[in-house]
Design an enzyme around this catalytic site. Sequence first.
Site, mmCIF file in Angstrom:
data_model
loop_
_atom_site.group_PDB
_atom_site.id
_atom_site.type_symbol
_atom_site.label_atom_id
_atom_site.label_comp_id
_atom_site.label_asym_id
_atom_site.label_seq_id
_atom_site.Cartn_x
_atom_site.Cartn_y
_atom_site.Cartn_z
ATOM 1 N N SER A 150 6.150 17.137 -39.591
ATOM 2 C CA SER A 150 5.116 18.023 -40.655
ATOM 3 C C SER A 150 5.931 19.491 -40.517
ATOM 4 O O SER A 150 6.737 19.632 -39.999
ATOM 5 C CB SER A 150 3.975 18.254 -39.950
ATOM 6 O OG SER A 150 3.251 19.207 -40.535
ATOM 7 N N TYR A 163 -1.107 21.354 -32.380
ATOM 8 C CA TYR A 163 -0.447 20.359 -33.246
ATOM 9 C C TYR A 163 0.964 20.716 -33.745
ATOM 10 O O TYR A 163 1.751 19.823 -33.627
ATOM 11 C CB TYR A 163 -1.337 20.424 -34.606
ATOM 12 C CG TYR A 163 -0.855 19.466 -35.682
ATOM 13 C CD1 TYR A 163 -0.794 18.134 -35.633
ATOM 14 C CD2 TYR A 163 -0.347 20.069 -36.985
ATOM 15 C CE1 TYR A 163 -0.241 17.506 -36.658
ATOM 16 C CE2 TYR A 163 0.025 19.289 -38.005
ATOM 17 C CZ TYR A 163 0.192 17.901 -37.743
ATOM 18 O OH TYR A 163 0.684 17.128 -38.827
#
Length: 255
Positions: A150, A163
């Site tokens: 990501s 995350y």
Amino acid sequence: MTADTLAGTVALVTGASSGIGAATGRELARRGAAVVLVARREDRLRTLAADIEAEGGRAIALGADLTEQAQAIDAVERTVAELGRLDTVVNNAGVMLLGPILDAPTEEWDRMIDLNLRGLLYVSRAALPHLVAAADEGPRRVADLVNISSVAGRRATPMAGVYNLTKFGVNAFTEALRQEITQRHVRVSVVEPGAVTTELTDHLRPEIREPALRALADVENLHAEDIADGIAYIVTRPRRVAVNELLIRPTEQTR
């Protein structure tokens, strides 16, 4: 690129019940690969597999919880047992649970670490011997392991601390493994999507989800198919070409 570029090869895609994983399964099948679709929601996988086969491809649905190492190993071994080989792995399964670190529900941290890191590691470990064999003996003499990270693996931000931790970890693991195995013609790549319209935000707590969506309200999000197209580009390069890292943002996304 011809439609049968991956003919004679086998691809395993995790997190294939929706979003990027489902789109990738479809795209690799269109390129000629037999695809094994892995996720927990086996009913969705079966529907996707039927759609792929109706379009002339070959697909197998395997329900598995990849946070359990035995199930990750079994998914890989069943792939090889049923289809005879394994040439491409796309580690897409993951979850994004945003929120402040202070007073965070730590079960959310556990879920992200278990799936985003442990699941990816378990699948990679089980698949690597088969990928090495495919690179030695396969029709293309090259194999691919693609990890989906990501933009959060490149830049830490508030509300995404754990995350970020998992996706920075995916990037680091990918690069270390690439250096270890690239001379065996097993290409190891990382794909870092920006904002994509998928079910990823559906798992957020309501008080987190609304401001997260508002922050990107003026951005035209990517589609899952955009990321699948990038993955297909990586795995269809000639044997001499390795795409190590692919960052894909919406045009309007600045960070």
